[in-house]
Design a protein around this motif. Structure first.
Motif, mmCIF file in Angstrom:
data_model
loop_
_atom_site.group_PDB
_atom_site.id
_atom_site.type_symbol
_atom_site.label_atom_id
_atom_site.label_comp_id
_atom_site.label_asym_id
_atom_site.label_seq_id
_atom_site.Cartn_x
_atom_site.Cartn_y
_atom_site.Cartn_z
ATOM 1 N N GLU A 1 0.819 -1.208 0.000
ATOM 2 C CA GLU A 1 0.000 0.000 0.000
ATOM 3 C C GLU A 1 0.855 1.260 0.000
ATOM 4 O OE1 GLU A 1 0.657 -0.445 4.466
ATOM 5 O OE2 GLU A 1 0.975 -1.519 2.576
ATOM 6 N N THR A 2 0.299 2.344 -0.519
ATOM 7 C CA THR A 2 0.973 3.629 -0.547
ATOM 8 C C THR A 2 0.807 4.335 0.801
ATOM 9 O OG1 THR A 2 -0.973 4.825 -1.323
ATOM 10 C CG2 THR A 2 0.467 3.857 -3.006
ATOM 11 N N GLU A 3 1.494 5.463 0.927
ATOM 12 C CA GLU A 3 1.393 6.246 2.161
ATOM 13 C C GLU A 3 -0.031 6.741 2.380
ATOM 14 O OE1 GLU A 3 4.149 9.557 4.418
ATOM 15 O OE2 GLU A 3 3.936 9.692 2.243
ATOM 16 N N ARG B 1 -2.155 3.827 3.522
ATOM 17 C CA ARG B 1 -1.860 3.478 4.918
ATOM 18 C C ARG B 1 -2.494 4.489 5.863
ATOM 19 N NH1 ARG B 1 -0.638 0.066 8.997
ATOM 20 N NH2 ARG B 1 0.508 -1.194 7.473
ATOM 21 N N ASP B 2 -2.308 5.779 5.582
ATOM 22 C CA ASP B 2 -2.839 6.816 6.459
ATOM 23 C C ASP B 2 -4.362 6.859 6.432
ATOM 24 O OD1 ASP B 2 -0.274 7.473 7.161
ATOM 25 O OD2 ASP B 2 -0.125 9.200 5.801
ATOM 26 N N THR C 1 -5.102 -0.218 4.376
ATOM 27 C CA THR C 1 -4.037 -1.186 4.119
ATOM 28 C C THR C 1 -4.562 -2.584 3.816
ATOM 29 O OG1 THR C 1 -2.373 0.009 5.404
ATOM 30 C CG2 THR C 1 -2.046 -2.362 5.121
ATOM 31 N N TRP D 1 4.864 3.026 1.441
ATOM 32 C CA TRP D 1 4.968 4.237 2.255
ATOM 33 C C TRP D 1 6.233 4.272 3.118
ATOM 34 C CZ3 TRP D 1 4.909 3.242 7.564
ATOM 35 C CH2 TRP D 1 4.436 1.973 7.938
ATOM 36 N N THR E 1 10.956 7.230 2.790
ATOM 37 C CA THR E 1 10.185 8.274 3.480
ATOM 38 C C THR E 1 10.683 8.528 4.891
ATOM 39 O OG1 THR E 1 8.563 6.708 4.385
ATOM 40 C CG2 THR E 1 8.131 7.606 2.183
ATOM 41 N N ARG F 1 9.889 6.667 7.297
ATOM 42 C CA ARG F 1 8.928 6.000 8.170
ATOM 43 C C ARG F 1 9.214 4.499 8.170
ATOM 44 N NH1 ARG F 1 2.951 7.989 6.640
ATOM 45 N NH2 ARG F 1 2.526 6.780 8.547
#
Length: 247
Positions: A127-129, A132-133, A137, A166, A170, A172
């Motif tokens: 999944e992308t950021e 996820r946010d 997910t 993500w 990054t 993270r």
């Protein structure tokens, strides 16, 4: 039967013939580690690498076309990879999905082509950021597994790699609980669909390094890793292979 442990290295667009010295060092020190070791170099190195990889290290491609041949300039087919000495091929990597807008259906078609050619497909999901946010997910992973993994997939011809997009570049880092949640969900989805889903090797592919490998490999349903930059040097990739063997 428990999934076979696999340490896979994706060299991406890195490496020339001089880099074969890293393969030699890896084979010398970790070729008999007791786990499967796979290196996926640029296509230009597959034949040379497969000719000298030796027992204990497999060689794979980083992508393949869904068709066996044809007017597809710049592409490479699964039979061509096999002919060059590859035994595996990565399909659906996040960089392919992003840079080339590959869909789940296209990834599945490539996996089918790989299986027809006798290659093991390493199917990537993640999944992308924003996803996820947004709390999406598990829905994204479920959708990608359903669309990217073909019905002909088995534990013998398919490996699944989870790469949280993500967390790449990054700063993270996923927690152990986040990794465990996704890998457990993938295992459950594969069991429900295939029955023998417990046998599929599930790799984690989010910035695995010598410093965090042991911790990651201790997480349930993590059967190995898909490693990027840290696979380019035997001095970095070797400790990851050793950590997997010890897990």
């Amino acid at each position: 039967m428990a999934p076979r442990k696999l340490a896979a290295g994706n060299w991406k667009m890195n490496g020339t013939l001089a880099a074969l010295a890293e393969l030699d060092a890896l084979a010398r020190d970790h070729g008999e580690a007791g786990v499967d070791v796979l290196i996926c170099p640029p296509a230009t190195l597959i034949h040379a690498m497969s000719s000298r990889a030796g027992q204990g290290i497999a060689v794979g491609g980083q992508d393949c076309h869904a068709k066996d041949s044809g007017a597809h300039t710049g592409d490479i087919s699964a039979p061509q990879l096999r002919d060059a000495g590859a035994s595996h091929v990565i399909v659906g990597h996040s960089e392919r999905r992003t840079d080339h807008a590959e869909t789940d259906g296209e990834v599945a078609a490539k996996a089918i082509a790989a299986h027809k050619a006798g290659l093991v497909s390493v199917i990537c999901v993640g999944e992308t950021e924003a996803e996820r946010d947004g709390g999406q997910t598990l829905d994204v992973i479920a959708r990608q597994l359903a669309g990217s993994v073909p019905d002909c997939a088995t534990a013998a011809n398919t490996v699944i790699a989870y790469e949280p997009v993500w967390a790449i570049g990054t700063g993270r880092t996923p927690t152990g609980d986040q990794i465990a949640e996704v890998h457990a969900a993938m295992r459950d989805a594969l069991v429900r669909r295939f029955g023998d889903g417990a046998d599929f090797a599930l790799l984690y592919g989010g910035s695995v390094k010598p410093s965090n490998a042991a911790e990651i490999f201790a997480i349930p349903h993590v059967d190995g890793a898909l490693v990027g930059g840290a696979s380019l040097k035997a001095s970095d990739f070797g400790p990851i292979v050793a950590a997997l063997a010890a897990a």
